[in-house]
Enzyme design. Structure first.
Site, PDB file in Angstrom:
ATOM      1  N   ASP A 104       0.844  -1.183   0.000  1.00 34.69           N
ATOM      2  CA  ASP A 104       0.000   0.000   0.000  1.00 34.69           C
ATOM      3  C   ASP A 104       0.884   1.240   0.000  1.00 34.69           C
ATOM      4  O   ASP A 104       1.977   1.229   0.573  1.00 34.69           O
ATOM      5  CB  ASP A 104      -0.904  -0.007   1.242  1.00 34.69           C
ATOM      6  N   ASP A 120       4.157   2.041  -4.173  1.00 37.37           N
ATOM      7  CA  ASP A 120       3.448   2.972  -5.044  1.00 37.37           C
ATOM      8  C   ASP A 120       3.314   2.296  -6.405  1.00 37.37           C
ATOM      9  O   ASP A 120       4.298   2.128  -7.124  1.00 37.37           O
ATOM     10  CB  ASP A 120       4.238   4.278  -5.165  1.00 37.37           C
ATOM     11  N   VAL A 121       2.089   1.892  -6.763  1.00 37.80           N
ATOM     12  CA  VAL A 121       1.919   1.124  -7.992  1.00 37.80           C
ATOM     13  C   VAL A 121       2.152   1.958  -9.243  1.00 37.80           C
ATOM     14  O   VAL A 121       2.216   1.404 -10.349  1.00 37.80           O
ATOM     15  CB  VAL A 121       0.521   0.463  -8.060  1.00 37.80           C
ATOM     16  N   ASN A 141      -5.581  -4.992  -6.260  1.00 39.25           N
ATOM     17  CA  ASN A 141      -6.758  -4.299  -5.745  1.00 39.25           C
ATOM     18  C   ASN A 141      -6.597  -2.778  -5.682  1.00 39.25           C
ATOM     19  O   ASN A 141      -7.594  -2.068  -5.638  1.00 39.25           O
ATOM     20  CB  ASN A 141      -7.082  -4.834  -4.340  1.00 39.25           C
ATOM     21  N   TYR A 165     -13.711   6.520 -14.846  1.00 43.39           N
ATOM     22  CA  TYR A 165     -13.602   5.314 -14.015  1.00 43.39           C
ATOM     23  C   TYR A 165     -14.017   4.075 -14.808  1.00 43.39           C
ATOM     24  O   TYR A 165     -13.337   3.046 -14.765  1.00 43.39           O
ATOM     25  CB  TYR A 165     -14.478   5.476 -12.775  1.00 43.39           C
ATOM     26  N   LYS A 192     -11.806   0.657 -15.750  1.00 44.39           N
ATOM     27  CA  LYS A 192     -12.201  -0.691 -15.349  1.00 44.39           C
ATOM     28  C   LYS A 192     -12.528  -1.568 -16.554  1.00 44.39           C
ATOM     29  O   LYS A 192     -12.355  -2.797 -16.504  1.00 44.39           O
ATOM     30  CB  LYS A 192     -13.391  -0.624 -14.383  1.00 44.39           C
ATOM     31  N   THR A 199     -17.738   1.352   1.278  1.00 46.35           N
ATOM     32  CA  THR A 199     -16.341   1.598   1.630  1.00 46.35           C
ATOM     33  C   THR A 199     -16.176   3.061   2.044  1.00 46.35           C
ATOM     34  O   THR A 199     -17.062   3.890   1.822  1.00 46.35           O
ATOM     35  CB  THR A 199     -15.415   1.328   0.432  1.00 46.35           C
TER      36      THR A 199
END
Length: 255
Positions: A43, A59-60, A86, A151, A155, A186
């Site tokens: 994360d 950090d992706v 995720n 978004y 996806k 969430t």
């Protein structure tokens, strides 16, 4: 950090969960651990990760950060069998509402980030007898939702990436699937509701949009992810599993 001694179908397997310090990712990490996996949480801010897990700053959007994190997981936990891609961010608006910089930012996290993590993990996964990648996709990939152009595009790319990766790696023994959650209860959704003109009305509208009449819970998504990650799903690859309260497939008559 030692391998998990918890009995269960994932005992002896090592799992890495990106974005695992909160929300859906935290629920996934919890469920995988409950099933016996040794879990690493990757994360950008891992401080919130449960102390049971190997918490790794990652950090992706940075390839060096991703490679360092994956190497640490493999070396400290003795391998890598399961990758849960995720980490992701949201976006609102029509196709005209976000500048190029925001399109680049969202795709960098939601799509390129998954590619970076998967690419770094492949050498480890190829050594596993139970290798699996599960990507967090969305109902936004398969249904047209208002005010979600950016978004949804990201996806949609995740869904296509999942299928392509499944085809590329099936003969290496690496299964690749994704889950398509509906609207999940969430912190991100909480922030959207807080910013709405009428939070109660907005919540009611989100609840009503799903045929079950309520939001999806993070543990429900985690359960689906755990199934796809498990050797019990050894014949399942290239699949998108909807966890959406019936949003995608059901067309109910108005009450």
């Amino acid at each position: 950090m030692n391998q998990s001694s918890t009995p269960g179908p994932l005992r002896g397997l090592v799992a890495a969960v990106t974005g695992g310090a909160s929300g859906i990712g935290a629920a996934i990490a919890d469920r995988l651990a409950a099933l016996g996996a040794s879990v690493a949480v990757l994360d950008v801010n891992p401080d919130g990760a449960d102390e049971r897990f190997l918490a790794v700053a990652c950090d992706v959007t940075d390839d060096a950060s991703v490679r360092t994190a994956i190497e640490r997981v493999g070396n400290e936990l003795g391998g890598l069998d399961i990758v849960i891609n995720n980490a992701g961010i949201g976006a609102q608006g029509t196709v005209a509402d976000n500048p190029d910089s925001e399109w680049q930012r969202v795709f960098d996290v939601n799509v390129f980030g998954m590619a970076r993590v998967s690419r770094a993990a492949l050498p480890w996964l190829r050594r596993s007898e139970h290798a699996a990648i599960v990507n967090t996709c969305s109902i936004a990939a398969t249904a047209g939702l208002p005010q979600r152009a950016l978004y949804s595009a990201s996806k949609g790319a995740v869904l296509s990436l999942t299928l392509a990766m499944a085809a590329d790696h099936v003969r290496e023994g690496i299964r690749v699937n994704c889950v398509n959650p509906g609207t999940v209860d969430t912190p991100w959704i909480g922030r959207l509701l807080d910013s709405a003109a009428d939070p109660a009305a907005e919540r009611a509208a989100l609840d009503a949009r799903q045929p079950t009449g309520r939001l999806v819970s993070a543990p429900e998504v985690a359960e689906a992810v755990a199934y796809l990650a498990s050797p019990a799903a050894g014949a399942t690859t290239g699949t998108a599993l909807a966890v959406d309260g019936g949003m995608q497939g059901l067309r109910l008559r108005p009450q």
